[in-house]
Design a protein around this motif. Structure first.
Motif, PDB file in Angstrom:
ATOM      1  N   VAL A   1       0.838  -1.195   0.000  1.00  0.00           N
ATOM      2  CA  VAL A   1       0.000   0.000   0.000  1.00  0.00           C
ATOM      3  C   VAL A   1       0.876   1.249   0.000  1.00  0.00           C
ATOM      4  N   GLN A   2       0.514   2.194  -0.863  1.00  0.00           N
ATOM      5  CA  GLN A   2       1.209   3.478  -0.893  1.00  0.00           C
ATOM      6  C   GLN A   2       0.543   4.421   0.104  1.00  0.00           C
ATOM      7  N   PRO A   3       1.190   4.735   1.225  1.00  0.00           N
ATOM      8  CA  PRO A   3       0.572   5.632   2.215  1.00  0.00           C
ATOM      9  C   PRO A   3       0.328   7.019   1.634  1.00  0.00           C
ATOM     10  N   GLU A   4      -0.582   7.743   2.267  1.00  0.00           N
ATOM     11  CA  GLU A   4      -0.951   9.069   1.776  1.00  0.00           C
ATOM     12  C   GLU A   4       0.036  10.149   2.208  1.00  0.00           C
ATOM     13  N   ILE A   5       0.901   9.834   3.163  1.00  0.00           N
ATOM     14  CA  ILE A   5       1.954  10.769   3.572  1.00  0.00           C
ATOM     15  C   ILE A   5       3.286  10.029   3.526  1.00  0.00           C
ATOM     16  N   PRO A   6       4.406  10.748   3.463  1.00  0.00           N
ATOM     17  CA  PRO A   6       5.714  10.094   3.348  1.00  0.00           C
ATOM     18  C   PRO A   6       6.020   9.169   4.531  1.00  0.00           C
ATOM     19  N   VAL A   7       6.692   8.064   4.216  1.00  0.00           N
ATOM     20  CA  VAL A   7       7.125   7.117   5.244  1.00  0.00           C
ATOM     21  C   VAL A   7       8.468   7.575   5.791  1.00  0.00           C
ATOM     22  N   THR A   8       8.570   7.665   7.099  1.00  0.00           N
ATOM     23  CA  THR A   8       9.829   8.082   7.726  1.00  0.00           C
ATOM     24  C   THR A   8      10.497   6.947   8.498  1.00  0.00           C
ATOM     25  N   ASN A   9       9.781   5.843   8.683  1.00  0.00           N
ATOM     26  CA  ASN A   9      10.363   4.694   9.374  1.00  0.00           C
ATOM     27  C   ASN A   9       9.710   3.422   8.832  1.00  0.00           C
ATOM     28  N   TYR A  10      10.477   2.639   8.092  1.00  0.00           N
ATOM     29  CA  TYR A  10       9.928   1.418   7.503  1.00  0.00           C
ATOM     30  C   TYR A  10       9.849   0.268   8.508  1.00  0.00           C
ATOM     31  N   ARG A  11      10.419   0.461   9.690  1.00  0.00           N
ATOM     32  CA  ARG A  11      10.382  -0.565  10.739  1.00  0.00           C
ATOM     33  C   ARG A  11      10.815  -1.920  10.183  1.00  0.00           C
ATOM     34  N   TYR A  12      11.934  -1.904   9.500  1.00  0.00           N
ATOM     35  CA  TYR A  12      12.378  -3.073   8.732  1.00  0.00           C
ATOM     36  C   TYR A  12      12.527  -4.326   9.588  1.00  0.00           C
ATOM     37  N   ASP A  13      13.005  -4.175  10.813  1.00  0.00           N
ATOM     38  CA  ASP A  13      13.213  -5.349  11.669  1.00  0.00           C
ATOM     39  C   ASP A  13      11.915  -6.101  11.931  1.00  0.00           C
ATOM     40  N   ILE A  14      10.793  -5.377  11.916  1.00  0.00           N
ATOM     41  CA  ILE A  14       9.495  -5.997  12.176  1.00  0.00           C
ATOM     42  C   ILE A  14       8.754  -6.305  10.880  1.00  0.00           C
ATOM     43  N   THR A  15       8.746  -5.353   9.949  1.00  0.00           N
ATOM     44  CA  THR A  15       7.937  -5.501   8.735  1.00  0.00           C
ATOM     45  C   THR A  15       8.670  -6.185   7.591  1.00  0.00           C
ATOM     46  N   GLY A  16       9.995  -6.053   7.550  1.00  0.00           N
ATOM     47  CA  GLY A  16      10.749  -6.566   6.413  1.00  0.00           C
ATOM     48  C   GLY A  16      10.564  -5.732   5.165  1.00  0.00           C
ATOM     49  N   LEU A  17       9.963  -4.552   5.299  1.00  0.00           N
ATOM     50  CA  LEU A  17       9.655  -3.705   4.150  1.00  0.00           C
ATOM     51  C   LEU A  17      10.725  -2.641   3.947  1.00  0.00           C
ATOM     52  N   THR A  18      10.928  -2.288   2.685  1.00  0.00           N
ATOM     53  CA  THR A  18      11.849  -1.218   2.321  1.00  0.00           C
ATOM     54  C   THR A  18      11.146  -0.264   1.360  1.00  0.00           C
TER      55      THR A  18
END
Length: 333
Positions: free
Chosen positions: A143-160
């Motif tokens: 999902v493309q959020p409606e505001i900029p992402v400032t923390n992808y929380r990679y350790d939990i989400t695995g997202l970049t």
């Protein structure tokens, strides 16, 4: 005080038939630090540690354990599921495997959140997953959020950043989810009695729906975080990780959180609770009478002494709808 009436839907000890407000209370009664002696002894020999059911013989218990303890689902990971839309339609629930589960059946949803705002604390939905009752993946997208992402929380989400570069806009995701849930039913009918719309199963659904900026009627939600028998004795929610380990027998979220794994687990929890066999109850569910809510304990005691047995019975009924009632087909217009 007169004997209180207990709901047939409440968890109950298979030995002494004691009613409990939650499965945690029943577990403490059977296996806690101060269990009831005879109940604990019999349960240790003939009881299932997961579903807390009691069986007539060790052989029956062994056979049951083979079914009750479920293996963990295989997670496809973040790279294997770019976008999936299975064109899920109402025909999926027309066969005999879903008879009695209502016109639309149920789907489980889980969302993965990233952070927004200057400190990354704003919850932004970045991944959505839906599965049906047969554990088939019916919808998945980033999902493309409606505001900029400032923390992808990679350790939990695995997202970049790469995962969300060409992701589906939030508005389009919301429209697709509602299309699946409404199942061709009008909004008015969904709000009234559900019609052929689908039940939405999840854990802490209010949080997911809020991040999706989406509304769905409360009577169509099945939330394992808010279902009374699955909560702590003080009515605080357990984590999905705890519920899965305690009632299904396997671990999840040991590393990166996978919404597919969470969807499967929450659907299994729902189906396990829904499959309980309870006798029919002639009484509806009621909550504590409004005329004594908020009164001091001394006033409540005096009020209770003046109530009739029927009024006391009404107050003691469970204040939740048992999920086993979902097996009763909803009335269609």
């Amino acid at each position: 005080m007169k004997t209180s009436y207990h709901s047939v839907h409440q968890p109950r000890c298979g030995v002494c038939q004691k009613h409990c407000k939650s499965f945690e209370s029943l577990r403490e009664h059977l296996t806690g630090p101060l269990p009831r002696g005879i109940c604990s002894k019999i349960f240790s020999q003939q009881g299932c540690q997961l579903c807390l059911a009691l069986f007539d013989s060790p052989g029956s218990l062994i056979d049951h354990r083979k079914i009750c303890r479920i293996s963990a689902p295989t997670c496809p990971g973040t790279s294997a599921l770019p976008y999936i839309d299975s064109q899920f339609d109402c025909q999926d629930f027309s066969d005999e495997n879903h008879a009695g589960e209502g016109p639309g059946g149920a789907v489980a949803m889980d969302c993965e959140m990233v952070g927004g705002g200057s400190d990354g604390s704003l919850e932004l939905c970045a991944r959505v997953c839906l599965v049906d009752e047969d554990e088939r993946l019916i919808f998945h997208t980033y999902v493309q959020p409606e505001i900029p992402v400032t923390n992808y929380r990679y350790d939990i989400t695995g997202l970049t950043e790469e995962h969300l570069r060409n992701a589906m806009p939030l508005k389009e995701v919301r429209e697709k989810l509602l299309q699946i849930l409404h199942n061709g039913e009008s909004i008015g009918k969904v709000r009234l009695d559900g019609g052929k719309a689908r039940l939405l199963v999840g854990h802490d659904l209010a949080h997911d729906l809020d991040c999706l900026k989406m509304n769905y009627p409360d009577h169509m939600l099945r939330d394992t975080a808010k279902y009374r028998p699955l909560m702590k004795t003080n009515l605080v929610s357990h984590s999905l990780k705890y519920l899965t380990r305690t009632y299904l027998g396997y671990d999840i979220q040991s590393g990166t959180h996978d919404p597919y794994e969470d969807c499967i687990s929450v659907m299994r929890l729902y189906k396990r609770i829904r499959s309980q066999l309870h006798p029919e109850e002639d009484h509806g569910t009621m909550t504590l009478s409004n005329n004594i809510v908020g009164m001091p304990d001394s006033w409540i005691s005096r009020e209770l002494d003046n109530l009739t047995p029927d009024e006391l019975y009404a107050m003691s009924r469970s204040d939740y709808k048992c999920w086993c009632l979902d097996l009763i087909p909803r009335l269609s217009a």
